[in-house]
Design a protein around this motif. Structure first.
Motif, PDB file in Angstrom:
ATOM      1  N   SER A  94     -65.682  27.002 -13.863  1.00  0.00           N
ATOM      2  CA  SER A  94     -66.703  26.910 -13.696  1.00  0.00           C
ATOM      3  C   SER A  94     -66.857  27.456 -12.345  1.00  0.00           C
ATOM      4  CB  SER A  94     -67.357  25.678 -14.084  1.00  0.00           C
ATOM      5  OG  SER A  94     -67.300  25.184 -15.247  1.00  0.00           O
ATOM      6  N   LEU A  95     -66.722  27.501 -11.274  1.00  0.00           N
ATOM      7  CA  LEU A  95     -67.052  27.897  -9.831  1.00  0.00           C
ATOM      8  C   LEU A  95     -66.692  29.238 -10.175  1.00  0.00           C
ATOM      9  CD1 LEU A  95     -65.451  24.588  -7.708  1.00  0.00           C
ATOM     10  CD2 LEU A  95     -67.894  25.327  -7.993  1.00  0.00           C
TER      11      LEU A  95
ATOM     12  N   SER B 155     -61.792  23.158 -16.266  1.00  0.00           N
ATOM     13  CA  SER B 155     -62.335  23.217 -16.403  1.00  0.00           C
ATOM     14  C   SER B 155     -63.802  23.613 -15.408  1.00  0.00           C
ATOM     15  CB  SER B 155     -63.017  22.751 -17.730  1.00  0.00           C
ATOM     16  OG  SER B 155     -64.335  23.078 -17.304  1.00  0.00           O
ATOM     17  N   ALA B 156     -63.593  23.007 -14.357  1.00  0.00           N
ATOM     18  CA  ALA B 156     -63.732  22.554 -13.207  1.00  0.00           C
ATOM     19  C   ALA B 156     -64.204  24.640 -11.968  1.00  0.00           C
ATOM     20  CB  ALA B 156     -63.907  21.955 -12.292  1.00  0.00           C
TER      21      ALA B 156
ATOM     22  N   LEU C 285     -60.426  19.067 -16.906  1.00  0.00           N
ATOM     23  CA  LEU C 285     -61.559  18.982 -16.322  1.00  0.00           C
ATOM     24  C   LEU C 285     -61.265  19.603 -15.074  1.00  0.00           C
ATOM     25  CD1 LEU C 285     -64.058  17.431 -16.055  1.00  0.00           C
ATOM     26  CD2 LEU C 285     -62.981  15.673 -14.893  1.00  0.00           C
ATOM     27  N   ALA C 286     -60.139  19.397 -14.170  1.00  0.00           N
ATOM     28  CA  ALA C 286     -59.570  19.861 -12.926  1.00  0.00           C
ATOM     29  C   ALA C 286     -59.740  21.527 -13.618  1.00  0.00           C
ATOM     30  CB  ALA C 286     -58.649  20.290 -12.239  1.00  0.00           C
TER      31      ALA C 286
END
Length: 57
Positions: free
Chosen positions: A11-12, A7-8, A4-5
């Protein structure tokens, strides 16, 4: 949790890159829409025509 980290962060990065590439295009579009560009009348028109003629020759 690590996925999740990751992926975040990805995305940023994509959002940042996209905003850096689209900002100049948005600024030009806003300038054209708002009419904040150089007016082509009077001395501005003379300069514009002179530069165009020099570019053609």
């Amino acid at each position: 949790m690590a996925a999740l980290a990751t992926s975040a962060i990805l995305s940023l990065r994509v959002l940042l890159l996209t905003s850096l590439l689209m900002a100049p295009i948005g600024a030009v579009a806003y300038t054209k829409a708002a009419g904040l560009g150089i007016g082509k009348h009077g001395a501005g028109l003379v300069l514009f025509v002179t530069l165009q003629r020099q570019a053609m020759s």
